[in-house]
Design an enzyme around this catalytic site. Structure first.
Site, PDB file in Angstrom:
ATOM      1  N   SER A  56       0.807  -1.230   0.000  1.00 17.39           N
ATOM      2  CA  SER A  56       0.000   0.000   0.000  1.00 17.39           C
ATOM      3  C   SER A  56       0.838   1.277   0.000  1.00 17.39           C
ATOM      4  O   SER A  56       0.321   2.344  -0.308  1.00 17.39           O
ATOM      5  CB  SER A  56      -0.953   0.011   1.194  1.00 17.39           C
ATOM      6  OG  SER A  56      -0.243   0.124   2.406  1.00 17.39           O
ATOM      7  N   HIS A  96       1.178   4.317   6.771  1.00 11.04           N
ATOM      8  CA  HIS A  96       0.606   5.169   5.726  1.00 11.04           C
ATOM      9  C   HIS A  96       1.051   6.611   5.912  1.00 11.04           C
ATOM     10  O   HIS A  96       1.592   6.982   6.947  1.00 11.04           O
ATOM     11  CB  HIS A  96      -0.923   5.088   5.722  1.00 11.04           C
ATOM     12  CG  HIS A  96      -1.444   3.852   5.046  1.00 11.04           C
ATOM     13  ND1 HIS A  96      -2.768   3.513   5.052  1.00 11.04           N
ATOM     14  CD2 HIS A  96      -0.823   2.876   4.350  1.00 11.04           C
ATOM     15  CE1 HIS A  96      -2.944   2.382   4.383  1.00 11.04           C
ATOM     16  NE2 HIS A  96      -1.771   1.974   3.961  1.00 11.04           N
ATOM     17  N   ASP A 122      -7.965   6.434   4.328  1.00 13.37           N
ATOM     18  CA  ASP A 122      -8.078   5.288   5.247  1.00 13.37           C
ATOM     19  C   ASP A 122      -9.339   5.273   6.102  1.00 13.37           C
ATOM     20  O   ASP A 122      -9.454   4.435   6.991  1.00 13.37           O
ATOM     21  CB  ASP A 122      -6.859   5.254   6.182  1.00 13.37           C
ATOM     22  CG  ASP A 122      -5.586   4.879   5.459  1.00 13.37           C
ATOM     23  OD1 ASP A 122      -5.670   4.328   4.344  1.00 13.37           O
ATOM     24  OD2 ASP A 122      -4.506   5.129   6.016  1.00 13.37           O
TER      25      ASP A 122
END
Length: 179
Positions: A56, A96, A122
């Site tokens: 990701s 992230h 998210d």
């Protein structure tokens, strides 16, 4: 054919040598734990080293990259910074990038994250009803990385037999190795 000379080495050891080797093994484990706890204190992070488990965050980080984290309370969170955070109800932390920051007048900061390789933010990952993360959710911020070193951790989690084989061989090496 696999040579089993190491078994002969273990059999030849007297009780004192075997006790010494077990003590050596205990010292290695204790030292590793002390180093880990020391890193926790120095970095301010409950987990100063993490492995990227998914794609990701590509192209910034790839699956298997080892990240070094810090989590100093006095450092403000900034847009663009890469954070590792925990979501209530999930065991594994997520790596992230901070996408947006929402600052209230009282100075309380909330922020939104997104994986570089993901199409959307998210919010779908957060617990139901949660739209922003808070500082208490942060495990640490990425300060450095070593590419692909963490792939061993991923292999050990994906293939438990591999993990037990590696641990067995390491333990055996410590027992048999004399010095």
């Amino acid at each position: 054919m696999l040579s089993l000379d190491f078994l002969d080495d273990v059999r030849r050891m007297n009780k004192r040598q075997l006790y010494y080797q077990v003590l050596n093994f205990g010292m290695i484990v204790s030292s590793a734990l002390m180093i880990w706890k020391g890193l926790m204190v120095i970095t301010g992070s409950e987990s100063p080293i993490v492995v990227v488990l998914s794609g990701s965050m590509e192209p910034a980080f790839h699956r298997g990259d080892l990240l070094f984290l810090t989590n100093r309370v006095e450092d403000p969170i900034r847009v663009g910074e890469i954070v590792v955070f925990r979501i209530e109800g999930r065991e594994i932390p997520i790596v992230h990038r901070v996408l947006k920051i929402h600052e209230k007048q009282n100075g309380h900061i909330k922020f939104l994250t997104k994986g570089d390789n993901n199409a959307v933010d998210d919010r779908g990952l957060y617990k139901q009803g949660q739209h922003w993360l808070e500082k208490k959710d942060v495990v640490g911020r990425a300060r450095g990385f070593v590419p692909y070193i963490g792939i061993v951790t991923i292999l050990m989690n994906d293939y438990p037999k591999f993990k037990y084989a590696v641990l067995f061989l390491l333990g055996l090496f410590v027992l048999v190795h004399r010095e």
